[in-house]
Design a protein around this motif. Structure first.
Motif, mmCIF file in Angstrom:
data_model
loop_
_atom_site.group_PDB
_atom_site.id
_atom_site.type_symbol
_atom_site.label_atom_id
_atom_site.label_comp_id
_atom_site.label_asym_id
_atom_site.label_seq_id
_atom_site.Cartn_x
_atom_site.Cartn_y
_atom_site.Cartn_z
ATOM 1 N N ILE A 13 11.616 -0.530 41.167
ATOM 2 C CA ILE A 13 10.849 -0.774 39.943
ATOM 3 C C ILE A 13 11.764 -1.014 38.745
ATOM 4 O O ILE A 13 11.535 -1.934 37.965
ATOM 5 N N VAL A 14 12.798 -0.192 38.580
ATOM 6 C CA VAL A 14 13.678 -0.319 37.412
ATOM 7 C C VAL A 14 14.355 -1.688 37.359
ATOM 8 O O VAL A 14 14.304 -2.350 36.323
ATOM 9 N N PRO A 15 14.970 -2.170 38.429
ATOM 10 C CA PRO A 15 15.569 -3.514 38.345
ATOM 11 C C PRO A 15 14.528 -4.614 38.091
ATOM 12 O O PRO A 15 14.809 -5.581 37.380
ATOM 13 N N ALA A 16 13.322 -4.463 38.643
ATOM 14 C CA ALA A 16 12.282 -5.469 38.417
ATOM 15 C C ALA A 16 11.876 -5.495 36.943
ATOM 16 O O ALA A 16 11.721 -6.576 36.352
ATOM 17 N N VAL A 17 11.716 -4.326 36.341
ATOM 18 C CA VAL A 17 11.359 -4.257 34.922
ATOM 19 C C VAL A 17 12.483 -4.829 34.061
ATOM 20 O O VAL A 17 12.232 -5.564 33.103
ATOM 21 N N GLU A 18 13.717 -4.497 34.388
ATOM 22 C CA GLU A 18 14.857 -5.012 33.625
ATOM 23 C C GLU A 18 14.972 -6.530 33.762
ATOM 24 O O GLU A 18 15.265 -7.221 32.783
ATOM 25 N N LYS A 33 22.616 -15.535 23.955
ATOM 26 C CA LYS A 33 22.326 -14.489 22.964
ATOM 27 C C LYS A 33 21.814 -13.219 23.637
ATOM 28 O O LYS A 33 22.130 -12.107 23.211
ATOM 29 N N THR A 34 21.036 -13.387 24.680
ATOM 30 C CA THR A 34 20.524 -12.228 25.414
ATOM 31 C C THR A 34 21.668 -11.444 26.038
ATOM 32 O O THR A 34 21.706 -10.208 25.947
ATOM 33 N N MET A 35 22.604 -12.127 26.654
ATOM 34 C CA MET A 35 23.757 -11.452 27.261
ATOM 35 C C MET A 35 24.613 -10.772 26.192
ATOM 36 O O MET A 35 25.132 -9.679 26.409
ATOM 37 N N ILE A 88 25.254 2.399 30.460
ATOM 38 C CA ILE A 88 26.186 1.595 31.270
ATOM 39 C C ILE A 88 25.420 0.545 32.074
ATOM 40 O O ILE A 88 25.886 -0.570 32.252
ATOM 41 N N LEU A 89 24.214 0.904 32.526
ATOM 42 C CA LEU A 89 23.400 -0.039 33.287
ATOM 43 C C LEU A 89 22.936 -1.173 32.377
ATOM 44 O O LEU A 89 22.496 -0.929 31.261
ATOM 45 N N PRO A 90 23.032 -2.404 32.832
ATOM 46 C CA PRO A 90 22.568 -3.512 31.985
ATOM 47 C C PRO A 90 21.040 -3.560 31.961
ATOM 48 O O PRO A 90 20.392 -3.405 32.985
ATOM 49 N N GLY A 91 20.499 -3.741 30.775
ATOM 50 C CA GLY A 91 19.051 -3.861 30.652
ATOM 51 C C GLY A 91 18.554 -3.309 29.338
ATOM 52 O O GLY A 91 19.226 -2.487 28.697
ATOM 53 N N PHE A 92 17.385 -3.742 28.946
ATOM 54 C CA PHE A 92 16.820 -3.332 27.671
ATOM 55 C C PHE A 92 16.097 -1.991 27.760
ATOM 56 O O PHE A 92 16.204 -1.168 26.857
#
Length: 132
Positions: A13-18, A33-35, A88-92
């Motif tokens: 779920i977490v990677p899918a949401v990210e 810009k997102t990166m 550390i994990l990439p994502g919003f």
């Protein structure tokens, strides 16, 4: 067994949401810009974690020198540690939760939940501690 189900669910779920968050933000701002935003939030978060971690260590040393148990300070340290891992994990979404764990004004929200969880585990007997 239930814990394993939650872990497996979180792993998917977490990677899918990210990923959805990346796609959504990139559709408005563009991929570069997102990166850049993701990289900047990670760097800022890690700097905050480092600063807050040093502050917690100093507070706990002072409390122990005064003969007090640094209970609240130890919970703050746990929050900062887990917040740093999330940063550390990439994502919003993970960055948002990580920032709220590291930031001193929002940390008490998590501290209450953590304290209740530890108390529940100690009553059940699934959480034990050892003294020297």
């Amino acid at each position: 067994m239930i814990r394993n189900k939650w872990l497996w669910a979180a792993l998917f779920i977490v990677p899918a949401v990210e990923l959805f968050g990346f796609i959504y933000v990139a559709s408005y701002l563009g991929a570069p810009k997102t990166m850049l935003i993701v990289l900047a939030t990670s760097v800022i978060g890690l700097l905050m974690m480092r600063f807050e971690g040093k502050k917690v260590l100093q507070d706990s040393k002072i409390q122990m020198q005064e003969g007090r148990v640094p209970g609240r300070t130890m919970l703050d340290g746990l929050c900062i540690f887990f917040g740093g891992l999330l940063l550390i994990l990439p994502g919003f979404v993970t960055d948002l939760i990580g920032f709220t764990l590291v930031f001193p004004l929002t940390r008490p929200l998590y501290r209450g939940f953590l304290l209740k969880w530890i108390e529940k585990k100690m009553k059940n007997g699934t959480f034990t501690f050892y003294r020297r």
